[in-house]
Design a protein around this motif. Structure first.
Motif, mmCIF file in Angstrom:
data_model
loop_
_atom_site.group_PDB
_atom_site.id
_atom_site.type_symbol
_atom_site.label_atom_id
_atom_site.label_comp_id
_atom_site.label_asym_id
_atom_site.label_seq_id
_atom_site.Cartn_x
_atom_site.Cartn_y
_atom_site.Cartn_z
ATOM 1 N N ALA A 3 80.754 -42.750 -23.377
ATOM 2 C CA ALA A 3 80.087 -43.837 -23.140
ATOM 3 C C ALA A 3 79.534 -43.975 -21.525
ATOM 4 O O ALA A 3 78.484 -44.271 -21.422
ATOM 5 N N VAL A 99 72.702 -44.302 -27.215
ATOM 6 C CA VAL A 99 72.874 -44.954 -28.494
ATOM 7 C C VAL A 99 74.179 -44.530 -29.437
ATOM 8 O O VAL A 99 74.926 -45.008 -29.821
ATOM 9 N N ARG A 100 73.877 -43.004 -29.327
ATOM 10 C CA ARG A 100 75.228 -42.272 -30.079
ATOM 11 C C ARG A 100 76.464 -42.659 -29.461
ATOM 12 O O ARG A 100 77.534 -42.522 -30.231
ATOM 13 N N SER A 102 77.624 -45.079 -27.466
ATOM 14 C CA SER A 102 78.087 -46.649 -27.397
ATOM 15 C C SER A 102 78.264 -47.164 -28.773
ATOM 16 O O SER A 102 77.952 -46.885 -29.840
ATOM 17 N N GLU A 103 78.800 -48.330 -28.502
ATOM 18 C CA GLU A 103 79.099 -49.382 -29.681
ATOM 19 C C GLU A 103 78.724 -50.907 -29.454
ATOM 20 O O GLU A 103 78.549 -51.071 -28.324
ATOM 21 N N ARG A 106 76.381 -53.047 -26.497
ATOM 22 C CA ARG A 106 75.829 -51.729 -25.536
ATOM 23 C C ARG A 106 74.928 -50.905 -26.367
ATOM 24 O O ARG A 106 73.980 -50.399 -26.039
ATOM 25 N N ARG A 107 75.422 -50.547 -27.566
ATOM 26 C CA ARG A 107 74.520 -49.886 -28.612
ATOM 27 C C ARG A 107 73.256 -50.613 -28.778
ATOM 28 O O ARG A 107 72.284 -49.912 -28.782
ATOM 29 N N ARG A 108 73.083 -51.786 -28.941
ATOM 30 C CA ARG A 108 71.910 -52.613 -29.223
ATOM 31 C C ARG A 108 71.213 -52.447 -28.217
ATOM 32 O O ARG A 108 69.913 -52.243 -28.302
ATOM 33 N N ALA A 111 69.613 -49.208 -27.863
ATOM 34 C CA ALA A 111 68.491 -48.910 -29.075
ATOM 35 C C ALA A 111 67.209 -49.689 -28.553
ATOM 36 O O ALA A 111 66.222 -49.196 -28.963
#
Length: 138
Positions: A3, A99-100, A102-103, A106-108, A111
């Motif tokens: 990340a 995106v790949r 992160s969770e 942070r992923r949102r 995205a």
């Protein structure tokens, strides 16, 4: 890719986009100047948020380069539009990695940044790509 590494890569891409939009703004036609200014501000905002994210992940934010090599000479409004679309494609590619990597929130956020870059690329180019952020990797 971790990340932190993906966030650093996104930050580096945003630094380059901010620089690139400086060039775009100097060559873009009057009818699209506001669009270029809005994109420049959006990238500055994303850059600043990524600096904070890198620190939150325990890293030291990568600094902007003094200058960046452009992929081609930008001499007129058509070249500026082409550069803007290319900048957005490159940023989208880096955000797809984020995106790949992160969770959760942070992923949102990654995205959302990918989506925004893809939409701006479509506006600049006048057409879309099937998989935004992955087109340049094929």
């Amino acid at each position: 890719m971790s990340a932190l590494e993906a966030t650093q890569a996104a930050l580096a891409a945003e630094h380059a986009a901010v620089y690139g939009y400086g060039v775009v703004g100097g060559r873009i036609g009057a009818e699209r100047r506001a669009e270029a200014a809005a994109a420049h501000e959006a990238h500055r905002g994303r850059r600043d948020a990524l600096r904070r994210a890198v620190r939150d992940l325990g890293g030291t934010p990568v600094a902007a380069a003094a200058a960046y090599e452009l992929p081609f000479r930008v001499a007129d409004p058509a070249g500026a539009v082409r550069l803007a679309a290319m900048l957005e494609d490159r940023v989208a590619g880096v955000y797809s990695d984020l995106v790949r990597a992160s969770e959760g929130p942070r992923r949102r956020e990654a995205a959302a940044a990918l989506r925004e870059a893809a939409v701006r690329a479509v506006r600049w180019r006048g057409s879309d790509v099937t998989f935004p952020g992955l087109a340049e990797r094929v």
